[in-house]
Design a protein around this motif. Structure first.
Motif, short mmCIF file in Angstrom:
data_model
loop_
_atom_site.label_atom_id
_atom_site.label_comp_id
_atom_site.label_asym_id
_atom_site.label_seq_id
_atom_site.Cartn_x
_atom_site.Cartn_y
_atom_site.Cartn_z
N GLY A 161 0.79 -1.22 0.00
CA GLY A 161 0.00 0.00 0.00
C GLY A 161 0.83 1.27 0.00
N MET A 162 2.16 1.15 -0.09
CA MET A 162 3.04 2.32 -0.06
C MET A 162 3.63 2.62 -1.43
SD MET A 162 5.11 1.79 3.54
CE MET A 162 5.12 -0.01 3.55
N ASP A 163 3.69 3.93 -1.78
CA ASP A 163 4.38 4.31 -3.01
C ASP A 163 5.89 4.28 -2.75
OD1 ASP A 163 5.00 6.63 -1.60
OD2 ASP A 163 3.47 7.83 -2.58
N LEU B 274 17.04 8.41 1.28
CA LEU B 274 16.63 9.81 1.49
C LEU B 274 16.87 10.65 0.24
CD1 LEU B 274 17.85 10.53 5.13
CD2 LEU B 274 15.54 10.04 4.36
N SER B 275 17.94 10.39 -0.46
CA SER B 275 18.23 11.14 -1.70
C SER B 275 17.14 10.92 -2.73
CB SER B 275 19.59 10.71 -2.27
OG SER B 275 20.63 11.07 -1.39
N ARG B 276 16.66 9.69 -2.82
CA ARG B 276 15.59 9.40 -3.78
C ARG B 276 14.31 10.15 -3.40
NH1 ARG B 276 17.69 3.93 -3.95
NH2 ARG B 276 16.15 3.26 -2.38
N VAL B 277 14.02 10.20 -2.10
CA VAL B 277 12.81 10.91 -1.65
C VAL B 277 12.94 12.41 -1.95
CG1 VAL B 277 11.37 11.54 0.32
CG2 VAL B 277 12.34 9.24 0.18
N LEU B 278 14.05 12.99 -1.57
CA LEU B 278 14.23 14.44 -1.70
C LEU B 278 14.33 14.90 -3.16
CD1 LEU B 278 16.73 14.97 1.25
CD2 LEU B 278 14.30 15.56 1.18
N SER B 279 14.73 14.01 -4.04
CA SER B 279 14.82 14.37 -5.47
C SER B 279 13.57 13.98 -6.26
CB SER B 279 16.04 13.70 -6.10
OG SER B 279 15.92 12.28 -6.03
N SER B 280 12.63 13.32 -5.59
CA SER B 280 11.41 12.87 -6.26
C SER B 280 10.42 14.01 -6.46
CB SER B 280 10.75 11.76 -5.45
OG SER B 280 9.49 11.42 -5.99
N ALA C 23 6.97 12.88 -4.54
CA ALA C 23 6.91 12.72 -3.08
C ALA C 23 6.14 13.87 -2.46
CB ALA C 23 8.32 12.66 -2.51
N ASN C 24 5.26 13.56 -1.50
CA ASN C 24 4.49 14.63 -0.88
C ASN C 24 5.34 15.42 0.12
OD1 ASN C 24 4.20 13.49 1.92
ND2 ASN C 24 3.02 11.91 0.87
N ARG C 25 4.87 16.60 0.47
CA ARG C 25 5.62 17.52 1.31
C ARG C 25 5.92 16.94 2.69
NH1 ARG C 25 8.98 20.86 -0.16
NH2 ARG C 25 10.21 19.82 1.42
N LYS C 26 4.97 16.21 3.23
CA LYS C 26 5.15 15.66 4.57
C LYS C 26 6.29 14.65 4.61
CE LYS C 26 2.39 14.00 8.46
NZ LYS C 26 1.04 13.62 8.93
N ILE C 27 6.35 13.78 3.60
CA ILE C 27 7.43 12.79 3.55
C ILE C 27 8.77 13.49 3.33
CG2 ILE C 27 8.42 10.98 2.10
CD1 ILE C 27 6.41 9.88 4.02
N LYS C 28 8.79 14.53 2.51
CA LYS C 28 10.03 15.25 2.27
C LYS C 28 10.51 15.95 3.54
CE LYS C 28 10.17 15.96 -2.70
NZ LYS C 28 10.49 16.89 -3.80
N ASP C 29 9.57 16.53 4.29
CA ASP C 29 9.94 17.20 5.55
C ASP C 29 10.51 16.19 6.55
OD1 ASP C 29 9.15 19.63 4.57
OD2 ASP C 29 7.18 19.62 5.53
N LYS C 30 9.87 15.03 6.64
CA LYS C 30 10.37 13.99 7.54
C LYS C 30 11.75 13.51 7.10
CE LYS C 30 6.03 12.01 9.29
NZ LYS C 30 6.40 12.07 10.72
N SER C 31 11.96 13.44 5.78
CA SER C 31 13.26 13.01 5.26
C SER C 31 14.34 14.02 5.60
CB SER C 31 13.17 12.81 3.74
OG SER C 31 12.24 11.79 3.42
#
Length: 283
Positions: A224-226, A251-257, A260-268
């Motif tokens: 259920g996770m992207d 984390l690099s993949r998340v931050l460069s995606s 990715a939604n803002r909440k996940i990027k902030d957590k990253s």
């Protein structure tokens, strides 16, 4: 100033009180206390319902406990996305178990079973399973929930489920054991809590290894996770095991995606800062 001075000639002893409305205030306070006492905190069973489902293995109906959608207030999750809710832990009830044939699975996978898997369940579980009487328990404690999720994990192994399903089952078990350990620690039961933490760690490692394998062999969404959510989860788990290279890549993949939604990027970003501090401290 005594508002009632001069009453002595009537044989009345005046008081020093200057509050004309003390009685009314006292009555109001008493009423408020009664109202507050009457407000009862919600119970766990208030958030549950018994849902009738049909078992895809034996084709019999049974009731399973479900959390009422939309009624639960979400709290801040753990760093690794372990969900938290007020008054009820929805993870305890994220499993369905047929009392007739023993088929047990996480809710998201319960109905998704192939004919080949049904054959395996019947041969290796149902054949030796003793039908259970319907439970009258209003809620499940953590021991019951952990028992049911272990049965679900065993079923997933028997039916040769995907790696991600088995890994996710292990992750939920680790999360349940974490909360049980927290309760034991609060109660001062240190030895039992330590044993619980050790078991949590075993399932957490199985979950991590399984998730790492799943992302390289399966298509998203996984459990259920992207991809961004999975990358953030794996970054946290890798950080737990001090695998900073894996954490940094995720984390690099998340931050460069771009997706990715803002909440996940902030957590990253928060996790990235924690890692940098940890690395500086260890230099």
């Amino acid at each position: 100033m005594n508002l009632f001075s001069g009453l002595e000639k009537f044989g009345i002893k005046a008081t020093d009180s200057t509050d004309l409305y003390a009685d009314e205030k006292a009555a109001e306070k008493k009423t408020k206390e009664k109202v507050e006492t009457a407000v009862v905190q919600p119970k766990e069973e208030d958030f549950l319902l018994d849902k009738t489902v049909r078992c895809p293995v034996c084709d019999k109906e049974f009731k399973t406990k479900m959390v009422k959608a939309g009624k639960v207030k979400r709290l801040e999750p753990d760093a690794d996305l372990r969900p938290r809710q007020q008054y009820v832990d929805s993870l305890k009830y994220d499993v369905a178990s047929c009392p007739n044939c023993g088929y047990t699975s996480l809710n998201r996978y319960f109905e998704h079973i192939t004919m080949g898997q049904i054959k395996l369940i019947k041969e290796q579980i149902s054949r030796n399973f003793h039908p259970q009487a319907p439970s009258n328990d209003a809620t499940w404690d953590y021991d019951k929930a952990i028992e049911m999720h272990k049965l679900s994990l065993f079923n997933s192994m028997v039916k040769k489920a995907r790696t991600s399903e088995k890994a996710y089952n292990c992750l939920i078990l680790a999360w349940l054991l974490r909360t049980k350990a927290e309760e034991l620690e609060t109660a001062g039961k240190k030895e039992e809590a330590a044993a619980c933490r050790q078991e949590e760690e075993s399932f957490y490692k199985e979950a991590y290894d399984g998730m790492m394998k799943a992302v390289s062999t399966e298509m998203f969404p996984i459990c259920g996770m992207d991809q961004s959510t999975m990358d953030y989860l794996l970054a946290n788990m890798a950080f737990h095991y001090k695998q900073y290279d894996v954490t940094s890549k995720c984390l690099s993949r998340v931050l460069s995606s771009a997706s990715a939604n803002r909440k996940i990027k902030d957590k990253s970003l928060e996790l990235k800062e924690i890692i940098l501090k940890e690395l500086k401290k260890n230099r």
